[in-house]
Design a protein around this motif. Structure first.
Motif, PDB file in Angstrom:
ATOM      1  N   ALA A 170      -7.888   2.077   3.561  1.00 41.58           N
ATOM      2  CA  ALA A 170      -6.986   1.632   2.493  1.00 41.58           C
ATOM      3  C   ALA A 170      -7.766   1.283   1.232  1.00 41.58           C
ATOM      4  O   ALA A 170      -7.366   1.651   0.119  1.00 41.58           O
ATOM      5  CB  ALA A 170      -6.177   0.424   2.961  1.00 41.58           C
ATOM      6  N   ASN A 171      -8.874   0.576   1.385  1.00 43.42           N
ATOM      7  CA  ASN A 171      -9.670   0.193   0.213  1.00 43.42           C
ATOM      8  C   ASN A 171     -10.231   1.403  -0.520  1.00 43.42           C
ATOM      9  O   ASN A 171     -10.258   1.435  -1.753  1.00 43.42           O
ATOM     10  CB  ASN A 171     -10.798  -0.757   0.630  1.00 43.42           C
ATOM     11  CG  ASN A 171     -10.284  -2.130   0.996  1.00 43.42           C
ATOM     12  OD1 ASN A 171      -9.219  -2.537   0.549  1.00 43.42           O
ATOM     13  ND2 ASN A 171     -11.039  -2.843   1.813  1.00 43.42           N
ATOM     14  N   ARG A 172     -10.664   2.406   0.219  1.00 35.63           N
ATOM     15  CA  ARG A 172     -11.171   3.629  -0.428  1.00 35.63           C
ATOM     16  C   ARG A 172     -10.039   4.367  -1.127  1.00 35.63           C
ATOM     17  O   ARG A 172     -10.203   4.861  -2.241  1.00 35.63           O
ATOM     18  CB  ARG A 172     -11.881   4.521   0.583  1.00 35.63           C
ATOM     19  CG  ARG A 172     -13.286   4.004   0.908  1.00 35.63           C
ATOM     20  CD  ARG A 172     -14.082   4.934   1.799  1.00 35.63           C
ATOM     21  NE  ARG A 172     -13.663   4.722   3.190  1.00 35.63           N
ATOM     22  CZ  ARG A 172     -13.191   5.671   3.995  1.00 35.63           C
ATOM     23  NH1 ARG A 172     -13.075   6.912   3.580  1.00 35.63           N
ATOM     24  NH2 ARG A 172     -12.823   5.390   5.228  1.00 35.63           N
ATOM     25  N   ALA A 173      -8.868   4.436  -0.503  1.00 38.53           N
ATOM     26  CA  ALA A 173      -7.717   5.098  -1.122  1.00 38.53           C
ATOM     27  C   ALA A 173      -7.287   4.365  -2.381  1.00 38.53           C
ATOM     28  O   ALA A 173      -6.826   4.986  -3.348  1.00 38.53           O
ATOM     29  CB  ALA A 173      -6.554   5.174  -0.130  1.00 38.53           C
ATOM     30  N   ASN A 174      -7.481   3.050  -2.393  1.00 39.28           N
ATOM     31  CA  ASN A 174      -7.049   2.233  -3.527  1.00 39.28           C
ATOM     32  C   ASN A 174      -7.842   2.534  -4.797  1.00 39.28           C
ATOM     33  O   ASN A 174      -7.448   2.121  -5.883  1.00 39.28           O
ATOM     34  CB  ASN A 174      -7.149   0.747  -3.179  1.00 39.28           C
ATOM     35  CG  ASN A 174      -6.462  -0.143  -4.174  1.00 39.28           C
ATOM     36  OD1 ASN A 174      -6.983  -1.179  -4.545  1.00 39.28           O
ATOM     37  ND2 ASN A 174      -5.279   0.233  -4.629  1.00 39.28           N
ATOM     38  N   GLN A 175      -8.903   3.296  -4.692  1.00 40.11           N
ATOM     39  CA  GLN A 175      -9.644   3.714  -5.877  1.00 40.11           C
ATOM     40  C   GLN A 175      -8.847   4.727  -6.694  1.00 40.11           C
ATOM     41  O   GLN A 175      -9.068   4.869  -7.892  1.00 40.11           O
ATOM     42  CB  GLN A 175     -11.007   4.296  -5.477  1.00 40.11           C
ATOM     43  CG  GLN A 175     -11.926   3.266  -4.856  1.00 40.11           C
ATOM     44  CD  GLN A 175     -13.189   3.875  -4.280  1.00 40.11           C
ATOM     45  OE1 GLN A 175     -13.479   5.059  -4.477  1.00 40.11           O
ATOM     46  NE2 GLN A 175     -13.947   3.075  -3.561  1.00 40.11           N
ATOM     47  N   LYS A 176      -7.897   5.421  -6.028  1.00 39.67           N
ATOM     48  CA  LYS A 176      -7.110   6.445  -6.715  1.00 39.67           C
ATOM     49  C   LYS A 176      -5.601   6.275  -6.568  1.00 39.67           C
ATOM     50  O   LYS A 176      -4.841   6.925  -7.273  1.00 39.67           O
ATOM     51  CB  LYS A 176      -7.490   7.831  -6.181  1.00 39.67           C
ATOM     52  CG  LYS A 176      -8.924   8.220  -6.454  1.00 39.67           C
ATOM     53  CD  LYS A 176      -9.225   9.590  -5.923  1.00 39.67           C
ATOM     54  CE  LYS A 176     -10.676   9.943  -6.220  1.00 39.67           C
ATOM     55  NZ  LYS A 176     -11.035  11.251  -5.694  1.00 39.67           N
ATOM     56  N   VAL A 177      -5.182   5.402  -5.648  1.00 43.18           N
ATOM     57  CA  VAL A 177      -3.765   5.248  -5.335  1.00 43.18           C
ATOM     58  C   VAL A 177      -3.392   3.776  -5.458  1.00 43.18           C
ATOM     59  O   VAL A 177      -4.169   2.900  -5.092  1.00 43.18           O
ATOM     60  CB  VAL A 177      -3.462   5.750  -3.892  1.00 43.18           C
ATOM     61  CG1 VAL A 177      -2.005   5.580  -3.535  1.00 43.18           C
ATOM     62  CG2 VAL A 177      -3.898   7.203  -3.728  1.00 43.18           C
ATOM     63  N   LEU A 178      -2.205   3.503  -5.983  1.00 44.05           N
ATOM     64  CA  LEU A 178      -1.745   2.126  -6.119  1.00 44.05           C
ATOM     65  C   LEU A 178      -1.664   1.429  -4.760  1.00 44.05           C
ATOM     66  O   LEU A 178      -1.224   2.025  -3.771  1.00 44.05           O
ATOM     67  CB  LEU A 178      -0.365   2.084  -6.766  1.00 44.05           C
ATOM     68  CG  LEU A 178      -0.265   2.531  -8.220  1.00 44.05           C
ATOM     69  CD1 LEU A 178       1.201   2.590  -8.649  1.00 44.05           C
ATOM     70  CD2 LEU A 178      -1.055   1.583  -9.117  1.00 44.05           C
ATOM     71  N   ALA A 179      -2.057   0.172  -4.727  1.00 50.94           N
ATOM     72  CA  ALA A 179      -2.009  -0.609  -3.485  1.00 50.94           C
ATOM     73  C   ALA A 179      -0.596  -0.647  -2.916  1.00 50.94           C
ATOM     74  O   ALA A 179      -0.410  -0.619  -1.693  1.00 50.94           O
ATOM     75  CB  ALA A 179      -2.534  -2.019  -3.718  1.00 50.94           C
ATOM     76  N   THR A 180       0.409  -0.702  -3.772  1.00 44.40           N
ATOM     77  CA  THR A 180       1.793  -0.743  -3.285  1.00 44.40           C
ATOM     78  C   THR A 180       2.178   0.554  -2.572  1.00 44.40           C
ATOM     79  O   THR A 180       2.943   0.527  -1.606  1.00 44.40           O
ATOM     80  CB  THR A 180       2.764  -1.017  -4.444  1.00 44.40           C
ATOM     81  OG1 THR A 180       2.493  -0.101  -5.511  1.00 44.40           O
ATOM     82  CG2 THR A 180       2.624  -2.441  -4.955  1.00 44.40           C
ATOM     83  N   ASP A 181       1.640   1.681  -3.026  1.00 46.06           N
ATOM     84  CA  ASP A 181       1.891   2.949  -2.333  1.00 46.06           C
ATOM     85  C   ASP A 181       1.125   2.992  -1.012  1.00 46.06           C
ATOM     86  O   ASP A 181       1.648   3.479   0.001  1.00 46.06           O
ATOM     87  CB  ASP A 181       1.484   4.132  -3.201  1.00 46.06           C
ATOM     88  CG  ASP A 181       2.397   4.331  -4.393  1.00 46.06           C
ATOM     89  OD1 ASP A 181       3.538   3.812  -4.371  1.00 46.06           O
ATOM     90  OD2 ASP A 181       1.978   5.004  -5.353  1.00 46.06           O
ATOM     91  N   ILE A 182      -0.092   2.487  -1.014  1.00 42.11           N
ATOM     92  CA  ILE A 182      -0.909   2.484   0.209  1.00 42.11           C
ATOM     93  C   ILE A 182      -0.263   1.619   1.277  1.00 42.11           C
ATOM     94  O   ILE A 182      -0.179   2.015   2.439  1.00 42.11           O
ATOM     95  CB  ILE A 182      -2.344   2.008  -0.092  1.00 42.11           C
ATOM     96  CG1 ILE A 182      -3.042   3.001  -1.018  1.00 42.11           C
ATOM     97  CG2 ILE A 182      -3.142   1.821   1.195  1.00 42.11           C
ATOM     98  CD1 ILE A 182      -4.325   2.481  -1.624  1.00 42.11           C
ATOM     99  N   HIS A 183       0.193   0.437   0.891  1.00 42.18           N
ATOM    100  CA  HIS A 183       0.751  -0.440   1.926  1.00 42.18           C
ATOM    101  C   HIS A 183       2.011   0.153   2.535  1.00 42.18           C
ATOM    102  O   HIS A 183       2.253   0.022   3.743  1.00 42.18           O
ATOM    103  CB  HIS A 183       0.925  -1.878   1.404  1.00 42.18           C
ATOM    104  CG  HIS A 183       2.257  -2.259   0.902  1.00 42.18           C
ATOM    105  ND1 HIS A 183       3.153  -2.967   1.674  1.00 42.18           N
ATOM    106  CD2 HIS A 183       2.853  -2.067  -0.287  1.00 42.18           C
ATOM    107  CE1 HIS A 183       4.236  -3.198   0.952  1.00 42.18           C
ATOM    108  NE2 HIS A 183       4.090  -2.668  -0.226  1.00 42.18           N
ATOM    109  N   MET A 184       2.795   0.880   1.763  1.00 40.52           N
ATOM    110  CA  MET A 184       3.974   1.539   2.342  1.00 40.52           C
ATOM    111  C   MET A 184       3.561   2.694   3.258  1.00 40.52           C
ATOM    112  O   MET A 184       4.171   2.908   4.314  1.00 40.52           O
ATOM    113  CB  MET A 184       4.916   2.021   1.241  1.00 40.52           C
ATOM    114  CG  MET A 184       5.618   0.881   0.509  1.00 40.52           C
ATOM    115  SD  MET A 184       6.483  -0.286   1.600  1.00 40.52           S
ATOM    116  CE  MET A 184       7.758   0.748   2.270  1.00 40.52           C
TER     117      MET A 184
END
Length: 96
Positions: free
Chosen positions: A35-49
């Motif tokens: 999740a933390n690596r994805a958060n470099q390019k994707v909004l945290a709100t999208d990742i958590h969903m």
């Protein structure tokens, strides 16, 4: 955790692997790292969903194929209660 063959072999042998508390936390940390690596390019709100969707999908698989639960509603209530407790504990963590 030491591997004892692939999943199909372990299931056939009737010896499912278990995690000790340290291995459990290390595994959870691997998901958090994704999740933390994805958060470099994707909004945290999208990742958590996406994580919630993935968790629901995987837990449905476990309920249907691994645990073979008969009463889906009871299983849903168990999973929801577990999630709520985990979420409450993490929200109360001052180090988060």
């Amino acid at each position: 955790m030491e591997s004892k063959g692939n999943r199909k072999q372990r299931r056939a042998a009737g010896t499912p692997p278990t995690l000790d508390p340290d291995a459990f936390l290390k595994l959870a940390d691997r998901f958090i790292d994704v999740a933390n690596r994805a958060n470099q390019k994707v909004l945290a709100t999208d990742i958590h969903m996406a994580f919630l969707y993935a968790a629901a999908r995987y837990n449905a698989f476990v309920g249907n194929k691994v645990r073979e639960v008969e009463d889906h509603e009871v299983y849903i209530e168990e999973m929801a209660a577990t999630y709520k407790e985990m979420l409450r504990n993490h929200l109360a963590d001052p180090n988060l």
